[in-house]
Design a protein around this motif. Structure first.
Motif, short mmCIF file in Angstrom:
data_model
loop_
_atom_site.label_atom_id
_atom_site.label_comp_id
_atom_site.label_asym_id
_atom_site.label_seq_id
_atom_site.Cartn_x
_atom_site.Cartn_y
_atom_site.Cartn_z
N GLN A 11 0.83 -1.21 0.00
CA GLN A 11 0.00 0.00 0.00
C GLN A 11 0.86 1.25 0.00
O GLN A 11 1.79 1.37 0.80
CB GLN A 11 -0.88 0.03 1.25
CG GLN A 11 -1.72 -1.21 1.43
CD GLN A 11 -2.39 -1.24 2.79
OE1 GLN A 11 -2.82 -0.21 3.31
NE2 GLN A 11 -2.49 -2.43 3.38
N ASP A 12 0.55 2.19 -0.89
CA ASP A 12 1.24 3.49 -0.94
C ASP A 12 0.23 4.61 -0.86
O ASP A 12 -0.87 4.51 -1.40
CB ASP A 12 2.01 3.63 -2.27
CG ASP A 12 3.41 3.05 -2.22
OD1 ASP A 12 4.09 3.21 -1.19
OD2 ASP A 12 3.82 2.44 -3.23
N THR A 13 0.63 5.67 -0.19
CA THR A 13 -0.10 6.94 -0.24
C THR A 13 0.87 7.92 -0.87
O THR A 13 1.72 8.49 -0.20
CB THR A 13 -0.52 7.40 1.17
OG1 THR A 13 -1.35 6.40 1.75
CG2 THR A 13 -1.28 8.72 1.11
N ALA A 14 0.78 8.04 -2.19
CA ALA A 14 1.71 8.86 -2.95
C ALA A 14 1.13 9.10 -4.33
O ALA A 14 0.35 8.30 -4.83
CB ALA A 14 3.06 8.16 -3.07
N SER A 15 1.56 10.17 -4.95
CA SER A 15 1.13 10.47 -6.30
C SER A 15 1.61 9.38 -7.25
O SER A 15 2.72 8.86 -7.10
CB SER A 15 1.72 11.82 -6.74
OG SER A 15 1.52 11.99 -8.13
N GLY A 16 0.80 9.05 -8.22
CA GLY A 16 1.20 8.08 -9.23
C GLY A 16 2.32 8.60 -10.11
O GLY A 16 2.97 7.84 -10.81
N ALA A 17 2.57 9.90 -10.06
CA ALA A 17 3.65 10.49 -10.84
C ALA A 17 5.00 10.22 -10.20
O ALA A 17 6.03 10.35 -10.85
CB ALA A 17 3.43 11.99 -10.99
N TRP A 18 5.01 9.87 -8.93
CA TRP A 18 6.28 9.60 -8.24
C TRP A 18 6.78 8.22 -8.61
O TRP A 18 6.09 7.22 -8.40
CB TRP A 18 6.11 9.69 -6.74
CG TRP A 18 5.81 11.05 -6.22
CD1 TRP A 18 5.73 12.22 -6.92
CD2 TRP A 18 5.49 11.38 -4.87
NE1 TRP A 18 5.40 13.25 -6.09
CE2 TRP A 18 5.24 12.76 -4.83
CE3 TRP A 18 5.39 10.65 -3.71
CZ2 TRP A 18 4.91 13.42 -3.67
CZ3 TRP A 18 5.06 11.32 -2.55
CH2 TRP A 18 4.83 12.69 -2.53
N ALA A 19 7.97 8.14 -9.12
CA ALA A 19 8.55 6.85 -9.49
C ALA A 19 9.08 6.10 -8.27
O ALA A 19 9.20 4.89 -8.29
CB ALA A 19 9.67 7.04 -10.50
N ASP A 20 9.38 6.82 -7.21
CA ASP A 20 10.02 6.18 -6.05
C ASP A 20 9.03 5.86 -4.93
O ASP A 20 9.32 6.07 -3.77
CB ASP A 20 11.15 7.06 -5.53
CG ASP A 20 10.67 8.41 -5.00
OD1 ASP A 20 9.54 8.81 -5.34
OD2 ASP A 20 11.42 9.05 -4.25
N ARG A 21 7.89 5.30 -5.30
CA ARG A 21 6.93 4.88 -4.27
C ARG A 21 7.51 3.69 -3.52
O ARG A 21 7.83 2.67 -4.10
CB ARG A 21 5.59 4.53 -4.92
CG ARG A 21 4.90 5.78 -5.47
CD ARG A 21 3.65 5.44 -6.22
NE ARG A 21 4.00 5.28 -7.63
CZ ARG A 21 3.34 4.53 -8.49
NH1 ARG A 21 2.29 3.84 -8.10
NH2 ARG A 21 3.72 4.45 -9.74
N LYS A 22 7.67 3.86 -2.20
CA LYS A 22 8.38 2.88 -1.38
C LYS A 22 7.82 1.47 -1.48
O LYS A 22 8.55 0.50 -1.66
CB LYS A 22 8.41 3.34 0.07
CG LYS A 22 9.36 4.49 0.31
CD LYS A 22 9.45 4.80 1.79
CE LYS A 22 10.56 5.77 2.06
NZ LYS A 22 10.26 7.14 1.96
#
Length: 189
Positions: free
Chosen positions: A40-51
């Motif tokens: 699960q991520d809470t981050a923009s889909g534009a961010w390539a570095d989603r943990k």
């Protein structure tokens, strides 16, 4: 629903863009699809570095199946979608989307769609490159400086050049302007 027989539970990936949004609906759908582990991520889909996305891809093994509720949960552009799905398939894993049955790399149609996405991603990359170059050219014609703003004003640059010509050490000049020695050294060229 997914009809290819699985040897182990699929992995799920869920993402929302902001902390105010909830993952609940995605988690419910992924659990109903049999996902044993859900990243699960809470981050923009534009961010390539989603943990969690990076962690999931790193931990993938051959035979794993990555499942998302919709492809826009994985990526915001065709280029990014292709790149992420390619990482998944390069590990010997498969990808599927619950909302888009055509996005299933276990099927020949899904592999065809991946190939088409690769072509679209290539076109998208070229269009972005072309638009960026055109924008840069228009900015140059308007006299806009490209890149970082200079650390020294034109007057300071002229003073620093005079001091260099007089034999003063670049490190000393740099300290007086609170800039790096390289900033001063580049003024020689």
């Amino acid at each position: 629903m997914y009809e290819t027989p699985l040897t182990k539970p699929p992995l799920g990936y869920a993402r929302v863009s902001t902390a105010g949004q909830t993952l609940d609906a995605q988690l419910e759908q992924l659990r109903a699809a049999g996902c044993g582990r859900i990243y699960q991520d809470t981050a923009s889909g534009a961010w390539a570095d989603r943990k969690q996305l990076m962690r999931m891809v790193k931990e993938l093994e051959a035979g794993d199946v990555v499942t998302v509720t919709r492809i826009d949960r994985l990526a915001r552009s065709t280029f990014d979608l292709f790149a992420i799905v390619k990482q998944i398939t390069d590990k010997g894993a498969q990808f599927r989307s619950l909302a888009e049955p055509w996005a299933d790399t276990a099927t020949s149609t899904g592999r065809l769609m991946l190939a088409v996405l690769g072509g679209l991603a290539d076109v998208e990359r070229d269009l972005i490159r072309t638009r960026t170059a055109e924008g840069r050219e228009r900015a140059k014609k308007r006299g806009q400086h490209m890149g970082r703003p200079p650390r020294l004003t034109p007057t300071q640059q002229a003073e620093a050049r005079e001091r260099l010509a007089a034999g003063e050490a670049p490190a000393e000049i740099a300290r007086s302007y609170a800039v790096s020695r390289m900033t001063i050294a580049r003024l020689r060229s």
